[in-house]
Design an enzyme around this catalytic site. Structure first.
Site, PDB file in Angstrom:
ATOM      1  N   GLU A  32       5.763  -8.118   7.758  1.00  0.00           N
ATOM      2  CA  GLU A  32       5.577  -6.723   8.154  1.00  0.00           C
ATOM      3  C   GLU A  32       4.659  -5.960   7.209  1.00  0.00           C
ATOM      4  O   GLU A  32       4.477  -4.759   7.349  1.00  0.00           O
ATOM      5  CB  GLU A  32       6.929  -6.017   8.321  1.00  0.00           C
ATOM      6  CG  GLU A  32       7.906  -6.180   7.186  1.00  0.00           C
ATOM      7  CD  GLU A  32       9.260  -5.540   7.481  1.00  0.00           C
ATOM      8  OE1 GLU A  32       9.442  -4.894   8.511  1.00  0.00           O
ATOM      9  OE2 GLU A  32      10.143  -5.704   6.624  1.00  0.00           O
TER      10      GLU A  32
ATOM     11  N   ASP B 180       6.600  -1.934  11.111  1.00  0.00           N
ATOM     12  CA  ASP B 180       6.002  -1.721   9.797  1.00  0.00           C
ATOM     13  C   ASP B 180       4.609  -2.305   9.708  1.00  0.00           C
ATOM     14  O   ASP B 180       3.739  -1.745   9.042  1.00  0.00           O
ATOM     15  CB  ASP B 180       6.909  -2.317   8.705  1.00  0.00           C
ATOM     16  CG  ASP B 180       8.055  -1.379   8.407  1.00  0.00           C
ATOM     17  OD1 ASP B 180       7.811  -0.164   8.322  1.00  0.00           O
ATOM     18  OD2 ASP B 180       9.199  -1.851   8.286  1.00  0.00           O
TER      19      ASP B 180
HETATM   20  C1  PEP Z   1       9.880  -3.670  11.916  1.00  0.00           C
HETATM   21  O1  PEP Z   1       9.388  -3.162  10.912  1.00  0.00           O
HETATM   22  O2  PEP Z   1       9.212  -3.948  12.935  1.00  0.00           O
HETATM   23  C2  PEP Z   1      11.317  -3.985  11.961  1.00  0.00           C
HETATM   24  C3  PEP Z   1      11.829  -4.678  12.951  1.00  0.00           C
HETATM   25  O3  PEP Z   1      12.124  -3.503  10.984  1.00  0.00           O
HETATM   26  P1  PEP Z   1      12.515  -1.955  10.874  1.00  0.00           P
HETATM   27  O4  PEP Z   1      12.127  -1.280  12.155  1.00  0.00           O
HETATM   28  O5  PEP Z   1      13.969  -1.885  10.619  1.00  0.00           O
HETATM   29  O6  PEP Z   1      11.687  -1.499   9.707  1.00  0.00           O
HETATM   30 MG    MG Z   2      10.489  -3.139   9.098  1.00  0.00          MG
END
Ligand code: PEP
Ligand code: MG
Length: 584
Positions: A445, A469
């Site tokens: 990410e 992210d």
């Molecule tokens: C993301 O970043 O795509 C993810 C699944 O984690 P979060 O949304 O909790 O940051």
């Molecule tokens: Mg994330």
């Protein structure tokens, strides 16, 4: 007068109901309607709290040592004067008597009004008095809370049934964890001034399957408590005080949507494969262990992302200890009956603040570029080890797997594995059972991780692309900031190239790869991800059947053949054409 407000649609559906305004301060206190007939008693509670604070201030004044600075006495005098002004209690008492708001809620409502008035004052001396008023009101709220045993009792959030009609929450902002606290109550929609499409508050609203519109800038100022609202979570529209005709139209749309949802349920038992027989795995993203029940019912073949940090974000409680965490993880593992469960290690920071037991991450969170996720865990090795031991213990009962968020550096990976080994040793010494071959996966990410993917492929058992992210960091926009929400674009050619490249490299190396960001749950992007070769999709369970419907209609061979043109299209027009052809 009817008027419309526009914001960012984050959770689809139509809600019709009366506005319940929740002030920022009110989120910190309990807020509920007092039972009819108990208004006077509630008003008396407020007056008693005022008396108690008056007494406290007098005692403080008398107890001041002789050599105390003069300002100290002056400060107490000012607070005493504010408290003695009958106007401060007058309006809250009216709110208790006429609208049946509980005392703390009524007082915070009045406090917000006063603070707004003070914000407009030019004179710096008078402006400063706003702080005094806030401090006095906070003392009164503290006294009110002390009158009760349980200060922040969740059941005191105003249930819609109490006011006889469906209600829609309107707030300046709601923290992700506060959003979860509304889960138990029958609110039918959410409107906030702040927020972005993939902010965690929006993700939680979607997970609750409640229509929500965020980033409506001045909603909490323009909407009044009790106003009728239509909330269109598809269009990002909030209609305030709609007329009968508009209400009737939206009620019709609501019942059509309900009919569609019923139809969709028929897909529950269909095999998840494309027209050309490519098997696809649909996994669930969950925030709370009990979400696993719905996930299984809707046919998820595992939990692709358990956002474990939601166990750590309760403002009222100390951080859960190893035993409590173990019980929660085990619960998910048991509910999933042997299917894989990716427990993502704590991801606090940015828009998710650690709860009351935390030390380093403030209540308001940190910058998305700051001490977040694994970065934070590595600075708190004892908390991290506790979590790792709890996950390892759960792995003795099923397929619990460890998933690490926000890695970018080889040294972070080294340190993470060192601590996993240490946690295993600790359990070994205690003689407690765990799966010594537990799988460990990495979330991709951060663009840096995507660009050095071979490092991740060689060190981990599986990968999961966190597109929320990945988009935020690649396009350099804060995903929770409504001011740049229009730049959050999953179709940006840089994003498509990055994701396609990760999937291709992972497939070539034969390492399992999933997408667990919001893109995976967006049915309008399903074919695009299939075209990239994705076979594992992890999303909130509310999206499972919608995505499945797209998969059943797709032909992967054809999509893959058409995809290279999409990747090479950098100009918006060329991209639109290539996408149109792909999705035709
Ligand atoms: C993301 O970043 O795509 C993810 C699944 O984690 P979060 O949304 O909790 O940051
Ligand atoms: Mg994330």
């Amino acid at each position: 007068m009817t008027f419309a407000l526009h914001g960012i649609p984050v959770s689809k559906g139509i809600a019709i109901g009366k506005a319940v305004l929740i002030s920022r301060a009110a989120l910190e206190v309990s807020h509920y309607l007092v039972e009819p007939g108990k208004e006077d008693a509630e008003a008396q509670k407020l007056l008693d709290a005022f008396d108690q604070v008056r007494l406290e201030l007098e005692q403080l004044r008398q107890g001041l040592p002789k050599d105390a600075p003069q300002e100290m006495a002056a400060f107490l005098d000012v607070h005493g004067m504010i408290l003695a002004d009958p106007a401060l209690a007058e309006k809250p008492i009216k709110l208790i008597r006429t609208q049946r708001l509980n005392a703390a809620w009524a007082l915070t409502t009045e406090l917000n009004d006063l603070l707004e008035q003070f914000a407009e004052i030019e004179d710096p001396y008078l402006k400063e008095r706003a702080n005094d008023i806030r401090q006095v009101a906070e003392r009164v709220i503290k006294a009110l809370n002390a009158q009760k045993k349980d200060v922040l009792n969740d059941s005191e959030f105003l249930p819609a049934t109490d006011i006889g009609v469906e209600s829609i929450i309107v707030a300046h902002d709601i923290a992700p964890h506060d959003m979860l606290r509304f889960k138990e109550h029958a609110f039918t929609g959410f409107v906030t001034d702040l927020g972005g499409k993939t902010s965690h508050t929006a993700i939680v609203a979607r997970s609750m399957e409640i229509p929500a519109v965020v980033g409506v800038r001045h909603a909490s100022e323009m909407i009044r408590h009790g106003d009728w609202l239509i909330l269109d979570g598809e269009q990002g529209l909030v209609v305030v005080s709609p007329d009968e005709q508009l209400l009737a139209e939206y009620r019709k749309l609501q019942s059509q949507a309900a009919k569609e949802a019923r139809k969709l349920q028929q897909l529950k038992h269909a095999k998840t494969e494309t027209l050309d027989r490519v098997d696809i795995e649909l996994l669930a993203n969950i925030e709370l262990p009990e979400d696993a029940i719905q996930a299984v019912k809707l046919g998820a073949v595992g939990v692709g992302l358990f956002r474990s940090e939601f166990l750590f974000m309760d403002r009222k409680q100390a951080l859960p200890d190893e035993e409590q965490q173990y019980q929660e993880y085990r619960r998910v593992v048991d509910l999933m009956h042997g299917l894989p469960v990716n427990i993502r290690t704590i991801d606090v920071g940015a828009d998710k603040a650690l709860g009351a037991g935390g030390t380093d991450v403030s209540q308001t969170g940190t910058s998305p570029l700051g001490l977040r996720a694994i970065r934070w865990s590595l600075t708190e090795p004892e908390i991290f080890l506790t979590q790792l031991r709890a996950i390892l213990r759960a792995s003795a009962h099923g397929q619990a797997r460890i998933m690490i968020p926000m890695l970018a550096h080889a040294k972070e990976i080294d340190e993470t594995f060192r601590l996993i080994e240490k946690a295993k040793q600790q359990l070994h010494q205690r003689g407690q059972a765990f799966n010594p071959n537990i799988q460990v996966g990495a979330m991709i990410e951060i663009p840096a991780a995507a660009l050095v993917l071979p490092l991740f492929i060689s060190r981990f058992d599986f990968l999961s692309i966190g597109t929320n992210d990945l988009i935020q960091y690649t396009l350099a926009i804060d995903r929770a900031d409504h001011a740049v929400a229009h730049l959050y674009d999953p179709l940006h050619p840089a994003i498509l190239n990055l994701i396609a490249n990760i999937i291709e490299q992972a497939k070539r190396a034969n390492i399992p790869v999933a997408v667990c960001g919001e893109m995976a749950g967006d049915p309008s992007l399903t074919k695009l991800l299939l075209a990239m070769g994705l076979t594992d999709f992890s999303m909130h369970f509310s999206q499972l059947l919608l995505v499945k419907r797209e998969i059943l209609k797709a032909n992967v061979g054809m999509l893959r053949a058409r995809f290279p043109r999409v990747l090479k299209a950098y100009e918006p027009e060329a991209q639109a054409k290539a996408l149109e052809r792909l999705l035709a």
